[in-house]
Enzyme design. Structure first.
Site, mmCIF file in Angstrom:
data_model
loop_
_atom_site.group_PDB
_atom_site.id
_atom_site.type_symbol
_atom_site.label_atom_id
_atom_site.label_comp_id
_atom_site.label_asym_id
_atom_site.label_seq_id
_atom_site.Cartn_x
_atom_site.Cartn_y
_atom_site.Cartn_z
ATOM 1 N N HIS A 201 3.425 2.586 -2.517
ATOM 2 C CA HIS A 201 3.372 1.150 -2.026
ATOM 3 C C HIS A 201 1.982 0.741 -2.444
ATOM 4 C CE1 HIS A 201 7.077 1.552 -0.299
ATOM 5 N NE2 HIS A 201 7.209 0.020 -0.368
ATOM 6 N N ARG A 308 9.863 -8.062 1.230
ATOM 7 C CA ARG A 308 9.934 -7.021 1.904
ATOM 8 C C ARG A 308 9.363 -7.150 3.477
ATOM 9 N NH1 ARG A 308 8.125 -4.366 -3.393
ATOM 10 N NH2 ARG A 308 9.297 -2.638 -3.605
ATOM 11 N N ARG A 344 14.691 -8.912 2.840
ATOM 12 C CA ARG A 344 15.182 -7.639 3.205
ATOM 13 C C ARG A 344 14.922 -7.393 4.602
ATOM 14 N NH1 ARG A 344 12.736 -2.526 0.045
ATOM 15 N NH2 ARG A 344 11.007 -2.826 1.319
ATOM 16 N N GLU A 441 20.216 2.242 -3.112
ATOM 17 C CA GLU A 441 19.153 3.089 -3.534
ATOM 18 C C GLU A 441 19.087 4.510 -2.887
ATOM 19 O OE1 GLU A 441 15.563 1.206 -1.435
ATOM 20 O OE2 GLU A 441 16.789 0.700 0.236
ATOM 21 N N ASN A 464 13.077 2.453 -6.946
ATOM 22 C CA ASN A 464 12.315 3.458 -6.599
ATOM 23 C C ASN A 464 12.557 4.417 -5.845
ATOM 24 O OD1 ASN A 464 10.503 1.203 -7.693
ATOM 25 N ND2 ASN A 464 10.133 0.361 -5.590
ATOM 26 N N ASP A 465 13.383 4.066 -4.913
ATOM 27 C CA ASP A 465 14.091 5.033 -4.034
ATOM 28 C C ASP A 465 15.478 5.745 -4.767
ATOM 29 O OD1 ASP A 465 12.646 5.301 -1.506
ATOM 30 O OD2 ASP A 465 13.264 3.226 -0.907
ATOM 31 N N ARG A 475 8.184 9.999 -3.874
ATOM 32 C CA ARG A 475 7.509 8.856 -4.768
ATOM 33 C C ARG A 475 5.920 8.768 -4.764
ATOM 34 N NH1 ARG A 475 10.483 3.417 -2.365
ATOM 35 N NH2 ARG A 475 8.481 2.357 -2.868
ATOM 36 N N CYS A 512 15.354 -4.540 -8.517
ATOM 37 C CA CYS A 512 14.343 -5.054 -7.906
ATOM 38 C C CYS A 512 13.254 -3.783 -7.688
ATOM 39 C CB CYS A 512 14.591 -5.557 -6.312
ATOM 40 S SG CYS A 512 15.437 -4.616 -5.259
#
Ligand code: PEP
Ligand code: MG
Length: 599
Positions: A201, A308, A344, A441, A464-465, A475, A512
């Protein structure tokens, strides 16, 4: 300032993973995990006396608190365990220490918080050099006392409102999203952390704000002190602490801020984006913090593809009420305009914001995170659903469910959202139509995407996930960054299955994760069937430029060959040779995946 606080400084260099490009020369602002953030303010000559009085009052308050804590500790733990507070009390009574802080306020015309922090950091540096383990460990007592003093200085009030000095380079061991969101980023110039990877992040936010960032620096945080000069060269992944005069002269002329170099004209940015063979591609914005709002219009985003929402918690420090959330979502909808915004639902728990909410978990990334957390705390889910439904009466909003593992997670969440919808209608509260989508994800969701597609209005593909969980690679752990391979054949196959499932069900699918904002990856994704992307808005111009120059049919041809590869190395090799042969004007060696980059 005392003699013992002075340090010999030599230029030192570190290499790390540059996750957001740019070059900055500034001063270190060192941040401890969970610690109070301190910002520098320059005070007027006339205010020095007042600032000194504030410091003395804070020392008195901290002393009183410590005496109370000590008395309680004696009662509950016995005198043997309470002695530790004597050391803290002695420190607060150390005339030398307090004189140093007061003289810093006077000489540097600094606010008391800053003076406390700088003087304590210097003292900590002295302790860090001590050979004797026990004495060295006492450094943590200094940190404790410093935090107590800082708390007393804020009078228990929120100290976050303080402005960051304009040249602050944030140096941290690991910048948790909560800490990131607490900072006044209008003035942060760069970020450097010991931990982190391309999709951590810290990296996502730095790119969002267009400030340079380097992660994976191992021990920079331990070596740097607040106030030290630092060069962050995120074009080359290099940090230079205590730069020499010669180094400074070399860099100061070249200082850039990413956000300044990427502004496209508003009209070009807003025009429909077509590939060479006339296929329309949509580029939307990922948003976390208000500081990023400005970029949405500036970079021509087609609405907000991913908001987010958990970052709302960090901006306030507590859970926002239903009304406060509703206001925030209305603002997001207004920013997104006709193209709409996808909220989200809170992605809390795990290694994300609010990890403490779920209690200590052995394996937080696999723990009570995202939709699992919301389903376990339905009141939270109900409140958020109501807020979005109400805000949707004022603009175009969708809801996306994070980290669903299968259709059961989707059904459970939908049921609760629908119950709230019915309640609001019976209460005659104005609500708007909201589409509900699923984040894909988790590998199980990718495998089962055809059944999930029948249950939702759209997919958001969180690469990402997906990469993290498919390849079992944390990650944000720099030690395994070499195994984080976005172009791994298993990732490409999962994405293809998911995109196929969406197409067959007739629902849109938005990519995304961070792959979307990396031009070479975006081309492969287009080849796999994607037409809708959401990314850090500052990435939009460069993705746009590349997408406008390619043919989807060619991208498809390359992507199909990639699917046949056995390893990520093979895919990357193929991408390098095909892209540089077909589109030499669009890709240079630096913009193509290389064995040392972004893995
Ligand atoms: C993702 O996982 O790709 C994603 C978009 O969500 P986050 O990075 O917030 O986990
Ligand atoms: Mg995710």
């Amino acid at each position: 300032m005392s003699k013992r606080a002075k340090r010999e400084v030599r230029e030192e260099r570190w290499r790390g993973l540059a996750v957001s490009e740019g070059l900055v020369v500034g001063r270190v602002l060192r941040i401890h995990a969970g610690a109070r953030q301190v910002y520098r303010a320059t005070i007027d000559e006339a205010d020095i006396e007042r600032e000194t009085r504030r410091l003395r009052a804070a020392v008195r308050l901290a002393r009183m608190q410590l005496l109370q804590v000590k008395a309680r500790a004696e009662k509950e733990l016995g005198a043997d365990h309470a002695y530790i507070f004597d050391a803290h009390l002695l420190m607060l009574e150390d005339r030398k220490l307090l004189d140093d802080i007061e003289s810093f306020i006077r000489v540097e015309r600094a606010n008391a918080e800053w003076a406390v922090k700088v003087v304590a950091d210097r003292l900590l540096a002295v302790y860090a050099e001590i050979k004797d383990d026990y004495l060295r460990e006492r450094g943590s007592d200094i940190e404790d006392v410093t935090q107590r003093l800082l708390f007393a200085l804020s009078g228990g009030a929120d100290a976050r409102a303080r402005q960051l000095k304009d040249d602050a380079v944030i140096v941290a061991e690991n910048l948790l999203p909560s800490a990131v969101a607490e900072l006044d980023f209008e003035h942060a110039r760069a970020i450097a952390t010991d931990a982190g990877g391309w999709t951590s992040h810290t990296a996502i936010i730095a790119r969002g704000l267009g400030i340079p960032a380097i992660v994976g620096l191992r021990d920079l945080h331990r070596r740097a002190r607040t106030g030290d000069m630092i060069v962050v060269d995120a074009n080359r992944g290099e940090i230079i602490l205590h730069p020499s005069q010669a180094t400074l002269e070399k860099f100061q002329t070249g200082t850039t801020r990413r956000r300044d170099t990427r502004v496209a004209s508003a009209e070009t940015a807003r025009a429909p984006l077509l590939t060479q063979d006339q296929i329309e591609i949509f580029l939307r914005a990922n948003v976390e913090l208000p500081a990023e709002f400005e970029g949405i219009r500036k970079f021509g985003a087609r609405g907000i593809g991913l908001y987010r929402s958990e970052f709302l918690l960090t901006q306030r420090g507590t859970l926002p009420s239903e009304d406060e959330q509703c206001e925030a979502y209305k603002k997001i909808a207004a920013l997104a305009g006709e193209d709409g915004a996808t909220v989200r639902l809170f992605d809390l728990g795990g290694d994300k914001i609010g990890n403490s909410l779920a209690g200590a978990e052995h394996n937080p990334a696999l723990g009570l995170r995202a939709i699992r957390y919301s389903l376990r705390h339905p009141d939270l889910l109900r409140m958020q659903s109501r807020a979005v439904l109400r805000a949707a009466a004022h603009g175009h909003l969708n809801i996306v469910l994070p980290m669903v593992a299968d259709v059961r997670d989707v059904r459970c969440a939908k049921e609760i959202i629908n119950e709230e919808r019915v309640k609001l209608e019976s209460e005659k509260v104005k609500i708007g139509a909201v589409k509900i989508g699923a984040m894909i994800e988790v590998p199980s969701a990718a495998l089962l995407s055809p059944s999930i597609a029948r249950e939702v209005d759209f997919f958001s593909l969180g690469t990402n996930d997906l990469v993290q969980y498919l390849l079992a690679v944390d990650r944000s752990n720099e030690d395994v960054a070499d195994w984080f391979r976005s172009l791994h054949p298993s990732v490409l196959q999962s994405l293809r299955n998911t995109l196929d499932a969406a197409r067959e069900a007739g629902i849109p699918a938005v990519i995304c994760g961070e792959m979307a904002g990396t031009p070479a990856y975006a081309v492969i994704l287009i080849g796999l069937g994607a037409t809708d992307f959401s990314m850090t808005s500052s990435s939009i111009p460069r993705v746009r430029r590349v997408v406008a120059g390619i043919d989807v049919s060619e991208a498809r041809d390359i992507a199909m060959q990639c699917l046949e590869c056995e390893t990520a190395d093979d895919v990357e090799e193929l991408v390098r040779s095909e892209f540089s042969a077909r589109w030499p004007q669009l890709f240079s060696a630096e913009t193509l995946p290389s064995p040392k980059e972004k893995k």
